[in-house]
Write a protein that holds these residues in place. Structure first.
Motif, short mmCIF file in Angstrom:
data_model
loop_
_atom_site.label_atom_id
_atom_site.label_comp_id
_atom_site.label_asym_id
_atom_site.label_seq_id
_atom_site.Cartn_x
_atom_site.Cartn_y
_atom_site.Cartn_z
N SER A 73 63.78 -13.76 25.24
CA SER A 73 62.73 -14.37 24.41
C SER A 73 62.11 -13.37 23.44
O SER A 73 61.73 -13.71 22.34
N GLY A 74 62.01 -12.10 23.86
CA GLY A 74 61.38 -11.09 23.01
C GLY A 74 59.87 -11.25 22.93
O GLY A 74 59.20 -10.61 22.13
N GLU A 75 59.29 -12.08 23.78
CA GLU A 75 57.84 -12.31 23.71
C GLU A 75 57.14 -11.63 24.87
O GLU A 75 56.29 -12.23 25.53
N THR A 76 57.52 -10.41 25.13
CA THR A 76 56.95 -9.72 26.29
C THR A 76 55.67 -8.99 25.89
O THR A 76 55.62 -8.34 24.85
N THR A 77 54.66 -9.08 26.73
CA THR A 77 53.41 -8.35 26.45
C THR A 77 53.69 -6.85 26.46
O THR A 77 54.42 -6.36 27.32
N GLU A 78 53.09 -6.14 25.49
CA GLU A 78 53.25 -4.67 25.46
C GLU A 78 52.34 -4.07 26.52
O GLU A 78 51.11 -4.09 26.36
N ARG A 79 52.92 -3.55 27.57
CA ARG A 79 52.11 -3.05 28.68
C ARG A 79 51.81 -1.56 28.55
O ARG A 79 50.98 -1.04 29.27
N SER A 80 52.49 -0.89 27.67
CA SER A 80 52.25 0.54 27.52
C SER A 80 51.25 0.77 26.38
O SER A 80 51.49 0.37 25.24
N ARG A 81 50.14 1.42 26.73
CA ARG A 81 49.16 1.70 25.66
C ARG A 81 49.76 2.65 24.63
O ARG A 81 49.57 2.49 23.42
N ALA A 82 50.53 3.64 25.11
CA ALA A 82 51.18 4.58 24.18
C ALA A 82 52.15 3.83 23.28
O ALA A 82 52.24 4.08 22.07
N GLY A 83 52.89 2.88 23.87
CA GLY A 83 53.84 2.08 23.09
C GLY A 83 53.12 1.24 22.05
O GLY A 83 53.55 1.14 20.90
N TRP A 84 51.99 0.67 22.45
CA TRP A 84 51.22 -0.16 21.52
C TRP A 84 50.70 0.68 20.34
O TRP A 84 50.80 0.27 19.18
N GLN A 85 50.16 1.86 20.67
CA GLN A 85 49.65 2.73 19.59
C GLN A 85 50.79 3.13 18.64
O GLN A 85 50.64 3.13 17.42
N PHE A 86 51.93 3.46 19.22
CA PHE A 86 53.08 3.83 18.41
C PHE A 86 53.50 2.66 17.51
O PHE A 86 53.79 2.83 16.32
N ASN A 87 53.52 1.44 18.10
CA ASN A 87 53.95 0.27 17.33
C ASN A 87 53.08 0.05 16.09
O ASN A 87 53.56 -0.37 15.04
N GLN A 88 51.75 0.32 16.24
CA GLN A 88 50.86 0.11 15.10
C GLN A 88 51.27 1.03 13.94
O GLN A 88 51.28 0.63 12.77
N ASN A 117 66.43 3.32 24.08
CA ASN A 117 66.02 3.46 22.69
C ASN A 117 64.94 4.55 22.60
O ASN A 117 64.13 4.69 23.52
N TRP A 118 64.90 5.25 21.49
CA TRP A 118 63.97 6.40 21.38
C TRP A 118 62.51 5.97 21.48
O TRP A 118 61.67 6.71 21.98
N LYS A 119 62.19 4.75 21.05
CA LYS A 119 60.80 4.28 21.10
C LYS A 119 60.38 4.04 22.56
O LYS A 119 59.24 4.32 22.94
N LEU A 120 61.31 3.52 23.34
CA LEU A 120 61.02 3.30 24.76
C LEU A 120 60.93 4.63 25.50
O LEU A 120 60.11 4.80 26.41
N ALA A 121 61.75 5.60 25.08
CA ALA A 121 61.72 6.92 25.72
C ALA A 121 60.36 7.58 25.51
O ALA A 121 59.77 8.13 26.45
N GLY A 122 59.83 7.52 24.29
CA GLY A 122 58.53 8.14 23.99
C GLY A 122 57.43 7.52 24.84
O GLY A 122 56.61 8.23 25.44
N ARG A 153 50.34 -7.04 16.46
CA ARG A 153 49.16 -6.35 15.92
C ARG A 153 47.89 -6.69 16.69
O ARG A 153 46.83 -6.16 16.41
N ALA A 154 47.98 -7.61 17.64
CA ALA A 154 46.80 -7.98 18.43
C ALA A 154 46.31 -6.76 19.20
O ALA A 154 47.05 -5.77 19.36
N PRO A 155 45.05 -6.82 19.69
CA PRO A 155 44.54 -5.68 20.48
C PRO A 155 45.41 -5.43 21.71
O PRO A 155 46.09 -6.35 22.19
N PHE A 156 45.34 -4.20 22.20
CA PHE A 156 46.14 -3.85 23.37
C PHE A 156 45.78 -4.77 24.54
O PHE A 156 44.62 -5.02 24.82
N GLY A 157 46.79 -5.25 25.22
CA GLY A 157 46.56 -6.20 26.33
C GLY A 157 46.96 -7.60 25.91
O GLY A 157 47.39 -8.40 26.72
#
Ligand code: FES
Length: 344
Positions: free
Chosen positions: A308-323, A205-210, A26-30
């Motif tokens: 680890s699953g602790e990868t920074t979300e580098r896609s802004r579209a992915g981040w917005q979708f995750n929220q 996965n469909w979320k990665l495809a989007g 939920r942290a800000p993008f980046g």
């Protein structure tokens, strides 16, 4: 009672309903990390998506020109629920649950239970892959498809809500009485016709495809400037629109496994375009699709390798979708259905 008493979404000790699991997403993008790795690989998370997204949101299922004639029927599996949209005699559209929710196979194939939907020879049920549009002329009284999709009394099938936005068809199967999920219509320019369409299936996965589709389209936009005029939009949950100066591509994303997504494509353009202009416009979109498919597949590979699953979300579209996805996961519902109910 807010949730089904038997419903838990725990995989290898990870509780997908625990809000703490997502706090760093939920942290800000980046700064935010990606969703937990299992959100892209776990069959349990897929079931959670069925409960919190597919049975709640307005889901794009296709386009009206695909079922242009009376009685034409578009099958679509939303999460684990098999529905169809049919063109009526008066030109309107009606949505219903299929008569055969799981009609042919005597036991649900093992690969379906683990999230690998199968090409079932019998019907498009909640566990198999959808077949393409069934022409109205095929649906005669004694046709097998009539029994599988409509039954003897279609009026008794459970209704699915249907809306259109431009040529696009959306369905909603939220069982909550008297509650209507907000419908955020995509902006649709006038005067576009569907010229062609086909399906592609890619291993991600469909979320990665989007996210890959939007990111690749945006890189074209940034790189191409005034020449390409590419713009993209991801309408939660499963519709990606990519627009160029002369054409619009609608991509309906449909999971067929945790690591696999069907891309149902429709190409639209202005009716006054010459063949050459149309081909040029579609050429840009097809090249973009090819790049996006490679990107989505590569991201799936990265997720599977990342322990680890602790990868920074580098896609802004992915981040917005995750929220939006996390918001859905946190919602509590008064009604649910894990299995379709039948009146007919
Ligand atoms: S009828 Fe459902 S998989 Fe065959």
């Amino acid at each position: 009672m807010l949730t089904h008493p038997e419903t838990i979404y725990i995989d290898e000790g990870v509780d997908f309903l625990d809000a703490r699991l997502y706090s760093a997403c939920r942290a800000p993008f980046g700064l935010a990390i990606m969703l937990p790795r299992r959100a892209y690989t776990s069959e349990v998370f897929q079931r959670l998506e069925n409960e919190k997204v597919w049975t709640r949101d307005w889901v794009c299922v296709g386009s009206a020109p695909e079922i242009g004639e009376p009685h034409d029927l578009l099958p679509y599996t939303i999460g684990q629920h098999a529905i169809h949209v049919q063109r009526q005699e008066d030109g309107s559209l009606i949505g219903r649950f299929n008569k055969a929710q799981h009609g042919g196979c005597r036991a649900i194939p093992a690969q379906c239970r683990t999230g690998k939907k199968t090409k079932c020879s019998y019907t498009s049920c909640g566990y198999s892959r959808d077949r393409d549009v069934i022409q109205g002329g095929v649906l005669t009284e004694l046709a097998p498809q009539m029994g599988q999709y409509l039954g003897a009394v279609p009026e008794r099938l459970i209704p699915a809500k249907v809306k259109t936005s431009g040529p696009l068809i959306f369905a909603n199967i939220d069982p909550t009485p008297d509650v209507e999920r907000q419908f955020d219509q995509p902006v649709w320019p006038q005067n576009l016709v569907r010229l062609s369409g086909h399906w592609q299936e890619h291993r991600s996965n469909w979320k990665l495809a989007g996210a890959a589709l939007v990111d690749v389209a945006r890189s074209y936009e940034a790189g191409g400037g005034a020449v390409n005029h590419v713009a993209s939009e991801w309408c939660f949950p499963n519709l990606v629109l990519i627009r160029t100066r002369h054409a619009t591509l609608a991509i309906v994303l449909q999971p067929t496994a945790m690591d696999q997504t069907l891309w149902r494509l429709s190409f639209f353009s202005r009716p006054d375009l010459s063949y050459a202009e149309h081909d040029a416009a579609c050429g840009v979109l097809l090249r973009l699709l090819e790049k996006a498919a490679a990107e989505a597949t590569s991201r799936q590979g990265d997720i599977e390798l990342c322990l680890s699953g602790e990868t920074t979300e580098r896609s802004r579209a992915g981040w917005q979708f995750n929220q939006l996805l996390m918001q859905r996961i946190a919602e509590r519902h008064v009604s649910y259905w894990n299995a379709p109910l039948m009146h007919a």
